[in-house]
Design an enzyme around this catalytic site. Sequence first.
Site, PDB file in Angstrom:
ATOM      1  N   HIS A  40      56.452  65.045  41.026  1.00 35.29           N
ATOM      2  CA  HIS A  40      56.746  66.218  39.923  1.00 35.29           C
ATOM      3  C   HIS A  40      55.911  65.440  38.673  1.00 35.29           C
ATOM      4  O   HIS A  40      55.453  66.054  37.804  1.00 35.29           O
ATOM      5  CB  HIS A  40      58.166  66.084  39.558  1.00 35.29           C
ATOM      6  N   ASP A  96      60.143  62.947  46.489  1.00 33.05           N
ATOM      7  CA  ASP A  96      59.562  62.979  45.071  1.00 33.05           C
ATOM      8  C   ASP A  96      58.416  61.796  44.915  1.00 33.05           C
ATOM      9  O   ASP A  96      58.566  61.229  43.795  1.00 33.05           O
ATOM     10  CB  ASP A  96      60.414  63.384  44.228  1.00 33.05           C
ATOM     11  N   ASN A 122      59.280  57.838  31.720  1.00 28.82           N
ATOM     12  CA  ASN A 122      59.685  56.777  32.652  1.00 28.82           C
ATOM     13  C   ASN A 122      59.624  57.208  34.297  1.00 28.82           C
ATOM     14  O   ASN A 122      59.570  56.307  35.106  1.00 28.82           O
ATOM     15  CB  ASN A 122      61.067  56.146  32.713  1.00 28.82           C
ATOM     16  N   SER A 123      59.452  58.434  34.725  1.00 30.99           N
ATOM     17  CA  SER A 123      59.308  58.894  35.907  1.00 30.99           C
ATOM     18  C   SER A 123      58.093  58.169  36.597  1.00 30.99           C
ATOM     19  O   SER A 123      57.020  58.398  36.172  1.00 30.99           O
ATOM     20  CB  SER A 123      59.279  60.425  35.987  1.00 30.99           C
ATOM     21  N   GLY A 180      69.209  62.939  65.582  1.00 28.23           N
ATOM     22  CA  GLY A 180      69.431  63.885  66.610  1.00 28.23           C
ATOM     23  C   GLY A 180      70.971  64.150  66.760  1.00 28.23           C
ATOM     24  O   GLY A 180      71.521  64.430  67.644  1.00 28.23           O
ATOM     25  N   ILE A 181      71.537  64.017  65.497  1.00 27.64           N
ATOM     26  CA  ILE A 181      73.102  64.387  65.537  1.00 27.64           C
ATOM     27  C   ILE A 181      73.360  65.554  64.293  1.00 27.64           C
ATOM     28  O   ILE A 181      72.436  65.514  63.449  1.00 27.64           O
ATOM     29  CB  ILE A 181      73.906  63.491  65.220  1.00 27.64           C
TER      30      ILE A 181
END
Length: 460
Positions: free
Chosen positions: A118, A148, A223-224, A280-281
């Site tokens: 983002h 992200d 801070n991202s 695969g559950i």
Amino acid sequence: MKQTAKLFMVALIAGAVTLGGYKFFVESDTPTAYVTQNESSFIPTNYAGVNSAAINTDFTDAAERTVHAVVHVQNTTTNRRPSNMMEYFYGGGKSKPVVGSGSGVIISPDGYIVTNNHVIENAAQLQVTLNDNRTYNAELVGTDPKTDIALIKLDSNDEFPYVPFGDSNEIKIGEWVLAVGNPFNLTSTVTAGIVSAKARDLNEFDRNPQSFIQTDAAVNRGNSGGALVNTRGELVGINTAITSETGSYVGYSFAVPSNNARKVIEDIMEFGNVQRGILGISTINTKLAQRQGVDISEGVYIADIEKGSGADKGGLKKGDIIKNIDGYKVAKFSDLVGYLGSKRPDDVVDVTVVRNGNNKTIPVTLIKLETFTIEDTGLEIRNANRAQLKAFGVENGVVVSDTQSQDLAVLKGAIIVKVNDKDVSNIDDVKQIMRTGGFGEAVKLTFVDGNGQLNSYIFR
């Protein structure tokens, strides 16, 4: 004179007898109290001793190793504003640059940087500023919106400081960490906190759950994409989100675990996209399992097994409760998601389950999570398993696993049974139908929703 001497001797003997009797009969029965510092019931407030290591932890070395490798990322996008109705419908209008910013972490000496998707989304130009104010242009290498995470590269042949990866699986709740980023367009800023929780899912109803590290290190806008590091200066997370009613930091911040981020960027560099491995559950949450009479308080309940999957071939069964994977405790679904997020198709994991009251460890080879995005619809689909088809009362179809538009979020989890009025049973069927259609033609999708209702949507 003799009389005086006799009296003196009598008095002396009597005194001796009296003193001896006191010592023998009285003083020997009187307890003696010894007051020492060790017997004090008061606890000193300076925490000297056992807790001194925690209080006196020195962050300077970790900060010094990190600040020069955390950068400011400036993202310039172009926003086109139409000035009349003709431009609105047919394009045109004045272009206005819009500048956003965030942080990034240099992870190699040749200038590869990991940040958040983002932060760089829709970028027309990327510019990176180092802690010493040197500025470079950067190019986008690849992104993964699901986690992200994005990878960019500095346009330079210089050698750069970088942060080495740590093992995010090994961090512990209560462990000290530092958040390093560029909030408010400052140079690198360091805040300290502890690991508050692991495998935190911010939205338990999301069909694509995340598994975040939660900390109380102060994180704000900008801070991202910055670094979460341990006291050795190793990267253990990429700061991604905060929970706040005001938009500012209020005590909760969240980071993508470094093992997951590392796997994503390695996939981007090697394959150009992210290779996701799954057991695969299909599962149901603990509360629903309890309402169905399952004795479970912690773990992941297996509601069904995908035919031909690693779980099927390895011997996992419907009704098993996953308690452990490769030695790591699985208390909830996000624990499982977080660990598998660092694995690839064909990796083998040891799954410990409770079956009929007994523990059983089963090696399972992960299969590739195959998805396909239907062009012009913004819908991501994947193959549906038997349990999903049965739950919707259909014989065939593919499941909508994600949507690119919030307006279509209600379709997540629905089953597409037809594309352009043709039955579909798997992703390959959908791909074949889309290839035979003409460019720009409308796409008709027929869905069955959770209430068993059949609806059709036409996307133009």
